[in-house]
Design an enzyme around this catalytic site. Structure first.
Site, short mmCIF file in Angstrom:
data_model
loop_
_atom_site.label_atom_id
_atom_site.label_comp_id
_atom_site.label_asym_id
_atom_site.label_seq_id
_atom_site.Cartn_x
_atom_site.Cartn_y
_atom_site.Cartn_z
N ARG A 96 0.84 -1.21 0.00
CA ARG A 96 0.00 0.00 0.00
C ARG A 96 0.88 1.26 0.00
O ARG A 96 0.58 2.23 -0.71
CB ARG A 96 -0.90 -0.01 1.24
CG ARG A 96 -1.65 1.29 1.43
CD ARG A 96 -2.58 1.23 2.62
NE ARG A 96 -3.25 2.50 2.86
CZ ARG A 96 -4.17 2.68 3.79
NH1 ARG A 96 -4.53 1.67 4.55
NH2 ARG A 96 -4.73 3.85 3.96
N ASN A 150 -10.31 -4.35 -0.38
CA ASN A 150 -10.37 -3.28 -1.37
C ASN A 150 -9.56 -3.62 -2.61
O ASN A 150 -8.64 -4.43 -2.53
CB ASN A 150 -9.79 -2.00 -0.75
CG ASN A 150 -10.86 -1.19 -0.09
OD1 ASN A 150 -11.98 -1.12 -0.59
ND2 ASN A 150 -10.53 -0.56 1.03
N CYS A 172 -18.69 -1.86 2.28
CA CYS A 172 -17.87 -0.69 2.59
C CYS A 172 -18.49 0.03 3.79
O CYS A 172 -19.70 -0.04 3.99
CB CYS A 172 -17.87 0.24 1.38
SG CYS A 172 -16.86 1.69 1.65
N HIS A 202 -16.86 3.69 -3.30
CA HIS A 202 -16.06 4.91 -3.13
C HIS A 202 -16.38 5.97 -4.17
O HIS A 202 -15.58 6.88 -4.40
CB HIS A 202 -14.55 4.59 -3.10
CG HIS A 202 -14.13 3.89 -1.84
ND1 HIS A 202 -12.85 3.51 -1.57
CD2 HIS A 202 -14.85 3.51 -0.75
CE1 HIS A 202 -12.79 2.92 -0.39
NE2 HIS A 202 -14.00 2.90 0.13
N TYR A 258 -14.97 10.27 -0.85
CA TYR A 258 -13.93 10.08 -1.88
C TYR A 258 -14.15 10.99 -3.09
O TYR A 258 -13.24 11.16 -3.91
CB TYR A 258 -13.88 8.62 -2.33
CG TYR A 258 -13.23 7.73 -1.30
CD1 TYR A 258 -11.86 7.51 -1.30
CD2 TYR A 258 -13.98 7.12 -0.30
CE1 TYR A 258 -11.25 6.71 -0.35
CE2 TYR A 258 -13.39 6.31 0.66
CZ TYR A 258 -12.03 6.11 0.64
OH TYR A 258 -11.43 5.33 1.57
#
Ligand code: G6P
Length: 444
Positions: A96, A150, A172, A202, A258
């Site tokens: 990540r 994700n 989510c 998102h 987002y």
């Protein structure tokens, strides 16, 4: 009488596991789980052992009759499972951090699920989830897959489209935060409000109605984004920057947190770059947070979820997963916002793609509440993003460099041309170990 339930959690060593266990304990009377299998890989062994021991203490303290098993052998765990939950991170937090830092070092958005980083998370994750689905076909063909790995929307779509597995629901926590914040602004209990969410993971919008059918959306927009409003924090990982009031008011729907990356790209980038210089990328912050969480989990006297876990952006995820499982098991008809197959609920995206939408959860799965058509302002972004997702999923499955480059070019958070290619190449090289599909093709 129904038999006890067997749950398998892949990525069981995750720091979120205590929330999942707490959610199951809370619902034990309705949802009698007899076996909970926490599965991880060798690289996650230590975390699995720490969090697994904590899960066992939590179950013992609750006094429920449920066996907790820890294993590194996914196939052993999957045999005859009723529900499989997935919460893994291919390449762990280090991957990540690369997804975030490499784009940022080129001066473009570096985010876990958006832009170049989000696409690379999909490239690494999709082949793994498809492997899990293949094992499920063989070992637990009637099980439900509840995914919160994700990018949850793309993972759900990959399972439906390429895994040909229908019993999947993606999850989510963003809608949970949005519901809470609307209820706070309106000073009305959540149960007295009806929320109509639609879009993709998102990147969804929502409208709000009260019990009389009166629409309250604009009131909430004013309460959260008018110049004198004090916007509330919906998720921990996104800066609480105020949307441009005139633009959001004109949407007549509430955007998700987002959307800031798309509606205020330059401001968000500036903020991300500053944070990157001072505290590091969000992944680096989370790594420190996780280290202190695992220190807490090691305490042999700790037998309940610690408050510190709520500092993570994904708080409430696991509890929602427990509620979905409960709703399927007991055919409850609970309304939840999930990723599921469109089936025509949103007119503007393909029938067979995954969308995130208010749905009724029953024993046969998620039944989306029809949304219809979006106005052009929402539709334009949604369709670009959906096409970008389709290309990203295809690239993840085929390992096609050309398809990946098209996806990069289409993504509104990646500038096109040379920079797209440079960032793509650098990320491919950095993640080589977890992307064999791209390299075997290139080298063949
Ligand atoms: C949000 C998102 C999740 C994401 C999380 C990251 O809640 O909805 O999809 O996983 O934040 O939080 P973190 O604490 O890992 O930055």
């Amino acid at each position: 009488m129904k038999k006890g339930v067997k749950i398998v959690t892949i990525g069981g060593g995750s720091s979120y596991t205590p929330e999942l266990v707490e959610g199951f304990i809370k619902r034990f009377d309705e949802l009698p789980i007899r076996e909970l299998w926490l599965v991880d890989i060798e690289a996650g062994r230590e975390k699995l052992e720490i969090v697994g021991a904590m899960a066992k203490r939590m179950v013992a303290a609750a006094g429920i009759d449920c066996e907790v098993h820890l294993t590194l052998d996914r196939r052993e765990a999957l045999k005859d499972a009723d529900f499989v939950t997935t919460q893994f991170r291919v390449g762990l937090l280090d991957a990540r951090i690369k997804d975030e830092s490499i784009p940022l070092s080129h001066g473009i958005i570096g985010q876990e699920t958006n832009g170049a980083g989000g696409m690379f998370k999909a490239f690494r994750t999709i082949p793994v989830i498809l492997g899990i689905v293949e094992d499920m076909k063989e070992l637990c063909p009637n099980a439900w897959l509840i995914n919160f790995t994700n990018p949850a929307g793309m993972v759900t779509e990959a399972v439906l489209r390429y895994g040909k597995w229908e019993k999947v629901i993606g999850l989510c926590n963003v809608p949970i935060g949005a519901i809470k914040s609307a209820s706070d602004v309106l000073k009305k209990p959540e149960e007295d409000l009806f929320f109509k969410f639609a879009g993709i993971n998102h990147l969804h919008w929502h409208r709000i109605f009260d019990k009389d059918g009166t629409e309250l959306t604009e009131q909430v927009i004013d309460g959260l984004y008018a110049p004198d409003a004090n916007p509330e924090k919906v998720v921990e990982n996104i800066k609480n920057m105020r949307f441009l009031y005139e633009q959001v008011r004109n949407l007549k729907m509430l955007p998700c947190p987002y959307h800031r990356y798309y509606y205020m790209t330059d401001d968000m980038l500036k903020e991300e770059l500053e944070a990157f210089q001072t505290e590091g990328s969000r992944g680096q912050v989370v790594k420190r947070l996780e280290e202190s969480l695992f220190e807490l989990y090691k305490d042999p006297n700790l037998d309940h979820k610690p408050e510190e876990l709520s500092k993570r952006g994904g708080a409430h995820y696991s509890d929602a997963a427990c509620e979905i499982i409960n709703s399927i098991y007991n055919n409850k008809g609970t309304m939840m916002v999930v990723s599921t197959r469109n089936n025509g609920a949103i007119d503007d995206v393909p029938y067979d793609s995954a969308i995130e939408i208010t749905s009724v959860i029953r024993a046969h799965g998620a039944e989306p509440v029809n949304f219809g058509k979006f106005p052009p302002a929402q539709r334009g972004l949604l369709q670009v993003m959906k096409a970008m997702e389709e290309l990203t999923i295809e690239a993840a499955v085929t390992g096609s460099y050309d398809t990946a480059l098209q996806a990069f070019t289409l993504n509104p958070l990646v500038p096109s041309g040379d920079i797209a290619q440079t960032v793509l190449d650098e990320l491919l090289e950095a993640h080589k170990e977890h992307l064999p599909q791209f390299f075997t093709k290139v080298e063949a």
